[in-house]
Design an enzyme around this catalytic site. Sequence first.
Site, mmCIF file in Angstrom:
data_model
loop_
_atom_site.group_PDB
_atom_site.id
_atom_site.type_symbol
_atom_site.label_atom_id
_atom_site.label_comp_id
_atom_site.label_asym_id
_atom_site.label_seq_id
_atom_site.Cartn_x
_atom_site.Cartn_y
_atom_site.Cartn_z
ATOM 1 N N HIS A 180 33.828 35.647 34.199
ATOM 2 C CA HIS A 180 34.759 35.852 35.309
ATOM 3 C C HIS A 180 35.797 36.905 34.918
ATOM 4 O O HIS A 180 36.116 37.802 35.704
ATOM 5 C CB HIS A 180 35.446 34.540 35.677
ATOM 6 C CG HIS A 180 36.648 34.723 36.547
ATOM 7 N ND1 HIS A 180 36.551 35.114 37.865
ATOM 8 C CD2 HIS A 180 37.976 34.613 36.293
ATOM 9 C CE1 HIS A 180 37.778 35.226 38.373
ATOM 10 N NE2 HIS A 180 38.657 34.923 37.448
ATOM 11 N N GLU A 190 36.197 45.443 25.740
ATOM 12 C CA GLU A 190 36.392 45.444 24.288
ATOM 13 C C GLU A 190 37.855 45.686 23.943
ATOM 14 O O GLU A 190 38.405 45.090 23.023
ATOM 15 C CB GLU A 190 35.497 46.542 23.703
ATOM 16 C CG GLU A 190 35.165 46.417 22.236
ATOM 17 C CD GLU A 190 34.869 45.011 21.797
ATOM 18 O OE1 GLU A 190 34.052 44.334 22.462
ATOM 19 O OE2 GLU A 190 35.477 44.578 20.796
#
Lengths: 347, 438
Positions: free
Chosen positions: B329, B114
């Site tokens: 990824h 985040e």
Amino acid sequence: AAQRRHVAHFTFQPDPEPQEYGQTQKMNLFQAITSALDNSLAKDPTAVIFGEDVAFGGVFRCTVGLRDKYGKDRVFNTPLCEQGIVGFGIGIAVTGATAIAEIQFADYIFPAFDQIVNEAAKYRYRSGDLFNCGSLTIRAPWGCVGHGALYHSQSPEAFFAHCPGIKVVVPRSPFQAKGLLLSCIEDKNPCIFFEPKILYRAAVEQVPVEPYNIPLSQAEVIQEGSDVTLVAWGTQVHVIREVASMAQEKLGVSCEVIDLRTILPWDVDTVCKSVIKTGRLLISHEAPLTGGFASEISSTVQEECFLNLEAPISRVCGYDTPFPHIFEPFYIPDKWKCYDALRKMIN
Amino acid sequence: MTYVQTIQPQLWRTDAAGGPLQHFSRPQLPQRQEQQHFPSLDDKPQFPGASAEFIDKLEFIQPNVISGIPVYRVMDRQGQIINPSEDPHLPQEKVLKLYRSMTLLNTMDRILYESQRQGRISFYMTNYGEEGTHVGSAAALDNTDLVFGQYREAGVLMYRDYPLELFMAQCYGNVSDLGKGRQMPVHYGCRERHFVTISSPLATQIPQAVGAAYAAKRANANRVVICYFGEGAASEGDAHAGFNFAATLECPIIFFCRNNGYAISTPTSEQYRGDGIAARGPGYGILSIRVDGNDVFAVYNATKEARRRAVAENQPFLIEAMTYRIGHHSTSDDSSAYRSVDEVNYWDKQDHPISRLRHYLQSRGWWDDEQEKAWRKQSRKKVMEAFEQAERKPKPSPSLLFSDVYQEMPTQLRKQQEALARHLQTYGEHYPLDHFEK
């Protein structure tokens, strides 16, 4: 009449017998290397030597006798894989042990380029000095040999000169080789040591039996002069030495001859000090002209010594071609090409 | 004098019940002697390159990818032990440590992912779904065993008690970063915890780990080296180099492959056509096993046994831990471009290392919903505190741009460092100097 294969383009000039390192012995270049390796394994119990075919003595006989003397866990063959050899060597060095890796010909170092440039060179920096592979030394036969052609003659030092974090060293003689190799092995940074293969047998001189060090990143002024500075490394030092004699004899020109010895980090001060004195610089190497290491020297010298220069800096190098086989006598920057370039600088 | 060497032919056999014949498939390699033997006149192959019988039937060996190497597991997907004799019977504290490490990592991942989205750090890689591979293996090692990782093994450091402060410091590149702010986030390293600093090039660590293992063997260190990599990195030449060197040079190393199904967007069907990575091991003469990477006990057992034998016998082991990369990824990737949400949800909900272990803990009476709630709150608080601290710290001095290139600073580099200092004196207002130490 059948064409005879040509004679060497240089004459090896032995240095006077060194006095300050104790007893000496007549050694050729490969024997001087063996001696350095022998000394290293004797005093450093962690040191190991590995690569293709080193166990039986090596294709150039540099490791003869060492496996018998130090054991098969210390002198051993690896599979045929340069990226593995260098990666493996880095790993040994990360634990603090001394790793001496052999690449069979400098021409075959390229599979290991990633491990050298992206890993070895950057290990200390990227880890914030938590880890390093300073105890890694890579040795490789280097330079023209008369018949080596594309893949047994290359001088790849320029590729590595562009890589901060490694050291690149090229000796001109057996005495220099032993001292410089010992310095590379003991240096706390990963080093590449290129050995002029044409000198393995051809160069013979008195070499101290005991270990000694020649400092890295220090060029050597092997002949003082006042009119032109000549810079080279490895085999080519003997070519420019002869050119200096020719210049003196035919032109009455006094040359200062410098063996650069370490390509990276290179000794800017010694070269600039010389050019400030002479005002003229000629640099010569077998490797191709474009992007060759002479360009780095030339660029730095014109920055530092611009107002002292009496003539453009001259580079006498291999052509921008792969290293040819049958055309080798025409390809190499021989004494006639160097002499001609020097002559033009004088006028 | 004949030169006899027995290697079992590599056929994947099952016992009568269809179960695996043995956990580790076994090329039985005795010590190879120095070759000094002359060919005999027997009608057997005398070639130095292989030890085998003649055959007069022309037959290509069929690679077995439909029924590949079986997947070793201890727990089912609900965290119940299948075969009690395989339960490692780890003490409660250790199992709780496994659980807390995985969940703390998960919490840290959420917050740092985040924070990249919010522009606070430049980049991040999560470990979602693979936490079991990290802690299961880390728990089976000695603390001094040397770890070479790829980039998705933060749980190994977490298990070794690398503080949150230092994870964050590296991601922020702040003044506390042991790496001195030199690398992108998640390129952790810790000398004290024997975790070699991560580098971005893939698989380069594999032959290096082998060299380190060789040195450990020579030093009689009783240490194993473990080398982590993904199934994508296993395609690199360095992987081949590492496996071959480890086998020929008899190194005490565990090769641990996290097969998580994807290399960025490339699924395994485009990465290899053989039976995964485990099947390659015997090709090199390496004892190999495939395990359920989402089963921490399976990972633990395999790593424990591999460690014991690698050190005792000086030979490499290959563990292929099957798992699934639940996250993208990296923060530069949006995996919805190449895989379905349903696929991801299956792994998140039906086969997750954290939930499987939680079920085990709960069934043992070692954990309950209240502890879960309390721990979630506590771990989030710990992470947030470390996060806020990391945000506030300055970056290291710009002079650290120049050090550690070599052990000593070369003259020319010092000149460049001085040139930057002079440049900043005149033009400093155009540089973010306020965020950096002097």
